[in-house]
Every structure is written in C-alpha cells, then in structure tokens.
Design a protein around this motif. Structure first.
Motif, mmCIF file in Angstrom:
data_model
loop_
_atom_site.group_PDB
_atom_site.id
_atom_site.type_symbol
_atom_site.label_atom_id
_atom_site.label_comp_id
_atom_site.label_asym_id
_atom_site.label_seq_id
_atom_site.Cartn_x
_atom_site.Cartn_y
_atom_site.Cartn_z
ATOM 1 N N ARG A 78 0.841 -1.211 0.000
ATOM 2 C CA ARG A 78 0.000 0.000 0.000
ATOM 3 C C ARG A 78 0.870 1.253 0.000
ATOM 4 O O ARG A 78 0.623 2.206 -0.763
ATOM 5 C CB ARG A 78 -0.928 -0.014 1.208
ATOM 6 N N LEU A 81 2.531 1.689 -3.481
ATOM 7 C CA LEU A 81 1.635 2.218 -4.501
ATOM 8 C C LEU A 81 1.480 3.724 -4.379
ATOM 9 O O LEU A 81 1.450 4.444 -5.386
ATOM 10 C CB LEU A 81 0.271 1.529 -4.399
ATOM 11 N N VAL A 104 2.561 -0.893 -10.652
ATOM 12 C CA VAL A 104 1.361 -0.616 -9.850
ATOM 13 C C VAL A 104 0.332 -1.724 -10.027
ATOM 14 O O VAL A 104 -0.266 -2.197 -9.051
ATOM 15 C CB VAL A 104 0.776 0.759 -10.234
ATOM 16 N N GLU A 107 1.630 -5.008 -8.295
ATOM 17 C CA GLU A 107 1.659 -4.920 -6.839
ATOM 18 C C GLU A 107 0.248 -4.851 -6.259
ATOM 19 O O GLU A 107 -0.014 -5.378 -5.170
ATOM 20 C CB GLU A 107 2.480 -3.711 -6.389
ATOM 21 N N ASN A 108 -0.668 -4.216 -6.972
ATOM 22 C CA ASN A 108 -2.055 -4.211 -6.514
ATOM 23 C C ASN A 108 -2.615 -5.631 -6.488
ATOM 24 O O ASN A 108 -3.347 -6.010 -5.556
ATOM 25 C CB ASN A 108 -2.905 -3.329 -7.423
ATOM 26 N N GLU A 109 -2.241 -6.433 -7.497
ATOM 27 C CA GLU A 109 -2.677 -7.830 -7.510
ATOM 28 C C GLU A 109 -2.039 -8.621 -6.372
ATOM 29 O O GLU A 109 -2.697 -9.458 -5.740
ATOM 30 C CB GLU A 109 -2.329 -8.458 -8.871
ATOM 31 N N MET A 111 -1.157 -7.411 -3.479
ATOM 32 C CA MET A 111 -1.829 -7.006 -2.246
ATOM 33 C C MET A 111 -3.157 -7.747 -2.097
ATOM 34 O O MET A 111 -3.509 -8.197 -1.000
ATOM 35 C CB MET A 111 -2.041 -5.491 -2.241
ATOM 36 N N TRP A 112 -3.881 -7.905 -3.216
ATOM 37 C CA TRP A 112 -5.140 -8.637 -3.169
ATOM 38 C C TRP A 112 -4.897 -10.103 -2.817
ATOM 39 O O TRP A 112 -5.602 -10.678 -2.001
ATOM 40 C CB TRP A 112 -5.850 -8.540 -4.523
#
Length: 283
Positions: A78, A81, A104, A107-109, A111-112
């Motif tokens: 988080r 990002l 981005v 890394e968002n994936e 984090m999910w």
C-alpha cells in the motif's frame, strides 16, 4: 534509465501477465497439522526458544507467522503504490513511467492475493505496527531516492523469503504457488528498481548533497531495514500461536545473536548493493 531497459521489462511484464481472480486455486482450507511457513524462516529458528517448542507448536506458529508475513506485505505494498503514483508521469520520471503502470498493476494484484490469504485462512490481517523513522522534510531529490530505495530493498527482502517458500516441498501447493507468482513478478521489480535507484543516487551525487545528505540517506535506510526485519516478529502472531508474553519474546528474539546473524544473511544482497553505489548503511 535507458528506454530499452524499461521497454524490455515492460514487454516481459506483459508476456507474464495473469488474471489473479481466475488463475489461482484457493483451497477451502489449509491443513492445520502442516507447516505454512518454512521452519528455517520462523522468527524463533536457531534459538533455544525453538528447541522448547514441539513440532505441533512450531506448525501452529508457522500458521500465524505466515499470516503476519502476508499482512506485512499488504501494508508495505500500500505504501509502495502511494509513492509510485505520486511520481508517475512527473518531471524526472518520464522514461520509467511506462513500467510504473506495470509495477502498480502487479503490486495491486499481490496485495489482493495476500489480503485474501490472510482473511480466508487466518480470519484477519494483522494491523500495521511499524515504527516509521523520522525522515520527512528532506530535499525532494533525496526523498525521491529514498522512496524507490525503500521499494527496492523491501522487494529484495521479501524476495529472499518468496524464493525459499516457493521451493519448499513441505508446504501446501497453494502456498508455494502464491510465493512463486510473487517471486516471478518481484524479480522484474528488483531489476528495474536497482537501475532506477542507482540512477537517482547518481543524480543526487551530481546535485552535490554533501556528506550530510549521504549520512541522512544512510541513516533513513538503515532504520528502514531494521524496522522491516522487526516487522516479521509479531507479538500478535505469538499470542495467536499460544506463546506467552508476545512483546517480551519479540524483544528477546530481536536481540538474539542467532537472529541477528539470520538478518545479515537475508540483507546480504541489499547491503551489498547499497555499499556498491556508495550509500552508508548499518544494520
């Protein structure tokens, strides 16, 4: 950074792209009597505290240290990002901005992935209790360098764990797959980050930050390295594993010579890189 470098990395990111919502099999549950985290990576490994625990207790501890490991990554990602999005398509970052979009997205994936693992199998995401070193208010060029240096060193640290976890046949295939995906993407991020951090440090050196600037950078990164390693020692995870005096155990482990030596091994690549480009760090 030369355009061909980010072009090559962007092309690799595109060819390796996957849909995290359909390309991963989430088992209904993970076995409670198996390791979820390699025993050699547990925060008690190599100490007398590990010798006092039964195999069943170590398995239980591995469950909660696994949840903590992924919780830590949720919080760090988080922050990552936020830092990248602040700089995408801004002056000085024209060339790497194309790869920023891949970074981005991936890394968002991640984090999910990690949040889903924690909630599905642990029922919680441990809160972010990191102590953040007071490094605000610095020169903007130094802040740019530190932002991407922190991203790089975190990728290197978790990459050490991801590679070991992905290869450990004692772990459930779902755990190995999760870490294999993270390691695959993280390897590109490290290659990209190492080039960008070196470039930002060279730019900073040309601007003449002086010895005070070098020491400030080294001090901030040293504190970040120590805080990151300390985040893998969770009093909440110890309590959930049934170990008494979680906060006291954390302090004793962080001061333990065997754990300090383990940290040095994990950080070897990172400290070596920073030393080569001239950033003075101590851990």
């Amino acid at each position: 950074m030369r355009a061909w470098v980010y072009d090559r990395l962007s092309a690799k990111a595109s060819s390796d792209h996957y849909d995290p919502h359909t390309g991963f099999d989430w088992p209904p549950a993970l076995p409670g009597d198996e390791y979820w985290f390699s025993p050699e990576l547990l925060s008690v490994h190599g100490t007398e505290y590990a010798d006092e625990l039964s195999d069943k207790q170590l398995c239980t501890l591995s469950r909660w240290e696994s949840v903590n490991f992924y919780s830590v990554q949720v919080h760090h990602i988080r922050d990552l990002l936020v830092e990248v999005m602040r700089r995408v398509h801004t002056p000085g970052f024209e060339v790497p901005s194309e790869f920023f979009h891949h970074l981005v997205g991936e890394e968002n994936e991640h984090m999910w992935f990690f949040a889903t693992f924690c909630l599905k199998y642990g029922g919680r995401i441990y809160p972010d209790d990191r102590l953040r070193p007071p490094c605000a208010g610095l020169d903007p060029a130094l802040e740019d360098f530190l932002a991407f240096a922190r991203i790089l060193v975190f990728e290197q640290i978790v990459g050490h764990y991801n590679a070991r976890l992905a290869a450990d046949t004692r772990l459930h295939p779902a755990i190995r797959q999760l870490n294999r995906i993270r390691h695959q993407d993280g390897s590109r991020h490290i290659a990209f980050g190492a080039r960008l951090v070196r470039l930002l440090w060279e730019r900073l050196a040309e601007a003449g930050p002086g010895e005070d600037g070098r020491r400030a950078a080294g001090r901030c990164l040293s504190e970040y390295l120590r805080a990151t390693m300390a985040s893998f020692y969770s009093p909440a995870a110890y309590r959930d594993a049934g170990l008494a005096a979680g906060s006291d155990l954390r302090k004793r482990l962080l001061d333990h010579p065997a754990r300090r030596a383990a940290h040095a091994r994990v950080l070897h690549e990172t400290t070596g890189f920073l030393d080569r480009i001239g950033v003075p760090v101590t851990v």
